[in-house]
Motif scaffolding. Structure first.
Motif, PDB file in Angstrom:
ATOM      1  N   TRP A  88      74.601  97.476 -29.784  1.00  5.02           N
ATOM      2  CA  TRP A  88      75.802  96.933 -30.353  1.00  5.02           C
ATOM      3  C   TRP A  88      76.504  98.165 -30.934  1.00  5.02           C
ATOM      4  O   TRP A  88      77.780  98.022 -31.771  1.00  5.02           O
ATOM      5  CB  TRP A  88      75.521  95.820 -31.462  1.00  5.02           C
ATOM      6  CG  TRP A  88      74.526  96.092 -32.354  1.00  5.02           C
ATOM      7  CD1 TRP A  88      74.754  96.873 -33.684  1.00  5.02           C
ATOM      8  CD2 TRP A  88      73.099  95.797 -31.982  1.00  5.02           C
ATOM      9  NE1 TRP A  88      73.127  97.050 -34.065  1.00  5.02           N
ATOM     10  CE2 TRP A  88      72.329  96.300 -33.336  1.00  5.02           C
ATOM     11  CE3 TRP A  88      72.302  95.049 -31.378  1.00  5.02           C
ATOM     12  CZ2 TRP A  88      70.777  96.279 -33.589  1.00  5.02           C
ATOM     13  CZ3 TRP A  88      71.068  94.964 -31.436  1.00  5.02           C
ATOM     14  CH2 TRP A  88      70.131  95.366 -32.454  1.00  5.02           C
ATOM     15  N   PHE A  97      73.797 106.354 -37.224  1.00  2.00           N
ATOM     16  CA  PHE A  97      72.790 105.384 -37.800  1.00  2.00           C
ATOM     17  C   PHE A  97      71.454 106.175 -38.069  1.00  2.00           C
ATOM     18  O   PHE A  97      71.057 106.095 -39.276  1.00  2.00           O
ATOM     19  CB  PHE A  97      72.561 104.104 -36.641  1.00  2.00           C
ATOM     20  CG  PHE A  97      71.331 103.475 -37.467  1.00  2.00           C
ATOM     21  CD1 PHE A  97      71.413 102.190 -38.182  1.00  2.00           C
ATOM     22  CD2 PHE A  97      69.858 103.604 -37.131  1.00  2.00           C
ATOM     23  CE1 PHE A  97      70.774 101.355 -38.685  1.00  2.00           C
ATOM     24  CE2 PHE A  97      69.080 102.676 -37.389  1.00  2.00           C
ATOM     25  CZ  PHE A  97      69.267 101.564 -38.351  1.00  2.00           C
TER      26      PHE A  97
ATOM     27  N   ALA B 160      64.720 101.452 -36.354  1.00  2.00           N
ATOM     28  CA  ALA B 160      65.195 101.333 -37.760  1.00  2.00           C
ATOM     29  C   ALA B 160      64.095 101.988 -38.961  1.00  2.00           C
ATOM     30  O   ALA B 160      64.410 102.728 -39.521  1.00  2.00           O
ATOM     31  CB  ALA B 160      65.666  99.837 -38.058  1.00  2.00           C
ATOM     32  N   VAL B 169      70.839  98.609 -45.086  1.00  2.00           N
ATOM     33  CA  VAL B 169      71.264  99.221 -43.770  1.00  2.00           C
ATOM     34  C   VAL B 169      70.594  98.386 -42.693  1.00  2.00           C
ATOM     35  O   VAL B 169      71.200  98.074 -41.596  1.00  2.00           O
ATOM     36  CB  VAL B 169      71.214 100.907 -43.540  1.00  2.00           C
ATOM     37  CG1 VAL B 169      71.373 101.078 -42.273  1.00  2.00           C
ATOM     38  CG2 VAL B 169      71.807 101.427 -44.639  1.00  2.00           C
ATOM     39  N   ARG B 173      73.194  96.381 -40.483  1.00  2.00           N
ATOM     40  CA  ARG B 173      73.526  97.224 -39.275  1.00  2.00           C
ATOM     41  C   ARG B 173      72.541  96.737 -37.861  1.00  2.00           C
ATOM     42  O   ARG B 173      72.895  97.162 -36.747  1.00  2.00           O
ATOM     43  CB  ARG B 173      73.745  98.678 -39.337  1.00  2.00           C
ATOM     44  CG  ARG B 173      74.676  98.867 -40.706  1.00  2.00           C
ATOM     45  CD  ARG B 173      75.231 100.249 -40.424  1.00  2.00           C
ATOM     46  NE  ARG B 173      75.711 100.643 -39.232  1.00  2.00           N
ATOM     47  CZ  ARG B 173      75.923 101.978 -38.696  1.00  2.00           C
ATOM     48  NH1 ARG B 173      75.261 102.775 -39.492  1.00  2.00           N
ATOM     49  NH2 ARG B 173      76.075 102.300 -37.752  1.00  2.00           N
ATOM     50  N   VAL B 174      71.502  96.186 -38.113  1.00  2.00           N
ATOM     51  CA  VAL B 174      70.422  95.870 -37.170  1.00  2.00           C
ATOM     52  C   VAL B 174      70.397  94.431 -37.035  1.00  2.00           C
ATOM     53  O   VAL B 174      70.649  93.908 -35.759  1.00  2.00           O
ATOM     54  CB  VAL B 174      69.156  96.547 -37.362  1.00  2.00           C
ATOM     55  CG1 VAL B 174      68.055  96.198 -36.361  1.00  2.00           C
ATOM     56  CG2 VAL B 174      69.082  97.936 -37.479  1.00  2.00           C
ATOM     57  N   ALA B 178      72.231  92.023 -34.221  1.00  2.00           N
ATOM     58  CA  ALA B 178      71.488  91.643 -33.025  1.00  2.00           C
ATOM     59  C   ALA B 178      71.521  90.006 -33.105  1.00  2.00           C
ATOM     60  O   ALA B 178      71.266  89.597 -31.986  1.00  2.00           O
ATOM     61  CB  ALA B 178      69.990  92.066 -33.458  1.00  2.00           C
TER      62      ALA B 178
END
Lengths: 243, 260
Positions: A88, A97, B160, B169, B173-174, B178
């Motif tokens: 994504w 990231f 991560a 985060v 962001r994950v 997802a």
């Protein structure tokens, strides 16, 4: 080579009654490239996951730079068969990231430098599903290297690629490793890949896995697999694997 | 040039057959009703005329607006409740074990069964149908979100952890990206159920909405032309609502889920 970067001290791991890793000990020197080959299903991946800190051993300890390892960290990055580039995020977002928990003065510039290093300049804004398998592997490598890890853990990194691309990536990896010195632990079932890349090759036994034997490669880079010494080594390793 | 032609061909292949199918169904309907000389069941022409009259005096829009408003409210609140709860239940095993049995028990209770309770609690105003829509769309969205979190590929969570990012985060962001495709699936299911239920709820009480229009048309002199017109409208609006939700699947952030 200096003192041991990684010390694996008698690790064992089982799932229920099934013993998977049985009292494995070895050491990896700083900057050394160690390949581990073994029959499929022998517990190679479990072993690497323990060393990288993703799984806990039932017994034994992992020492990195003499300190006991508890859990994964940025000092050693895992690159696995199916990859973990976030689908994504764009290529650049994936790089950013990885850098998000680090303190680099200019992370964007740094991300671009590593994207360029793996030959993906111009693809910063591409999403993973727009890239080929080989390109995706490059993103994975760039994302691992951008945080300057001292250790790379590679679990059959190229086995999902076709044979040609796999060869190409081996050459690329070798080139990158000549630029930046890393300690590498590579798990593979491809004996030739191990001979082409590694300084030392450990051969594992079937489950529960132990270290059956090991070989020093001792040939200068770039290596040719047609070299008689390489051929001899290949025969010897295959014999150990019962082939 | 060839590429462009093929794209046009592809679009035609998706539009022409369904249009032909619906067109021939209307034709058959028309022929059958005209031949049977039914005094009550309308022809497509009568349905169109009846709907047109309602559209012209403005009442049709009022009914549509009333139904849409209730769906928006009920679905909106359900979304705001379901997504955070679903994320929490997916992430925290204790929350899952505690809440899941209760929700799995509430889930199979038909929204229709809630109608008497809704009337008792909220009377016959807008609140009852909004509550019914909420109760019917909150569970599918919540379940979908929970499943989404629990099935996140471990390799992404490990990556991560490997890069040592903060929990914030990791979550923003994950985990959330997802799960986003699953949330969109949940929204499609939830909105579909919401639209189904608003019509049923409006049949019971109230004096606006497409469900009310259906019951009122039947009670006030067997106006079956308006009954059928409302039914068709409900179908068309349902299709449009689903189409609008599906537009979310085109977002760059979730496209990965729908390719390969």
């Amino acid at each position: 080579m200096s003192a041991s970067k990684i010390v694996i001290d008698g690790i064992s791991k089982g799932f229920g009654d099934l013993a998977v890793v049985d009292d494995v000990s070895f050491e990896v020197a700083d900057g050394e490239f160690v390949a581990i080959v073994g029959p499929s299903g022998c517990g190679k991946s479990t072993m690497l996951n323990i060393i990288a800190g993703f799984e806990k051993a039932d017994r034994g300890a992992i020492l990195i730079d003499g300190k006991r390892r508890n859990g994964p960290n940025r000092n050693g990055i895992m690159i696995s068969q199916h990859g973990s580039v976030f689908p994504w995020m764009t290529v650049l977002q994936n790089m950013m990231f990885a850098l998000s928990a680090t303190r680099h003065s200019n992370p964007v510039e740094r991300a671009h430098r590593y994207i360029e290093m793996v030959g993906l300049a111009g693809f910063e804004q591409a999403y993973p599903h727009e890239l080929s398998g080989g390109m995706l592997k490059r993103v994975e490598i760039a994302r691992a290297l951008v945080v300057k890890p001292e250790i790379l853990y590679m679990d059959e990194p190229f086995s999902a690629l076709d044979a040609l691309m796999s060869l190409k990536m081996q050459t690329e990896l070798r080139r990158i490793l000549d630029e930046e010195r890393h300690t590498v632990l590579l798990i593979t079932h491809d004996v030739e890949e191990a001979i082409y890349l590694a300084d030392r090759i450990l051969v594992l036994s079937p489950r529960p896995t132990t270290i059956q034997t090991w070989f020093e490669v001792g040939m200068p880079h770039p290596r040719k697999l047609s070299d008689p010494r390489a051929q001899e080594l290949r025969e010897a390793i295959l014999r150990e694997l019962g082939l | 040039m060839g590429e462009a032609l093929r794209t046009i061909d592809g679009k035609l292949a998706r539009i022409v057959p369904p249009v032909l199918l619906i067109g021939s169904l209307i034709a058959v309907w028309w022929i059958v009703v005209a031949n049977s000389e039914s005094p009550i069941f309308p022809t497509p022409g009568q349905v169109a005329t009846g709907a047109w009259a309602l559209a012209e005096d403005g009442t049709l829009w009022q009914h549509i607006e009333a139904s849409l408003f209730r769906v928006e409210m009920g679905f909106g609140v359900a979304f705001l409740v379901a997504v955070p709860l679903g994320l929490w239940m997916g992430w925290v095993t204790g929350a899952y074990y505690t809440l899941n049995p209760l929700f799995q028990m509430l889930r199979p209770i038909s929204p229709i069964a809630w109608i008497p309770v809704a009337i008792l609690w909220f009377g016959v105003g807008d609140f009852s149908p909004i509550f019914l829509i909420f109760i019917s769309s909150v569970f599918p969205m919540m379940v979908q979100t929970t499943v989404g979190v629990r099935t996140i590929d471990r390799r992404y969570l490990r990556a991560a952890a490997n890069f040592g990012v903060s929990r914030w985060v990791l979550f923003t962001r994950v985990v959330i990206p997802a799960v986003l495709p699953e949330i969109i699936v949940g929204m499609r299911i939830g909105l579909g159920v919401a639209w189904l239920v608003v019509v049923a709820a409006e049949m019971i009480a109230l004096n606006t909405g497409l469900g009310y229009l259906i019951m009122d048309s039947r009670n006030a002199g067997n106006r079956y032309d308006l009954v059928i017109a409302s039914m068709i409208l409900i179908g068309v609006i349902g299709l449009l609502l689903d189409g609008a939700t599906r537009l979310l699947e085109k977002l760059d952030m979730v496209k990965w889920r729908y390719v390969r």
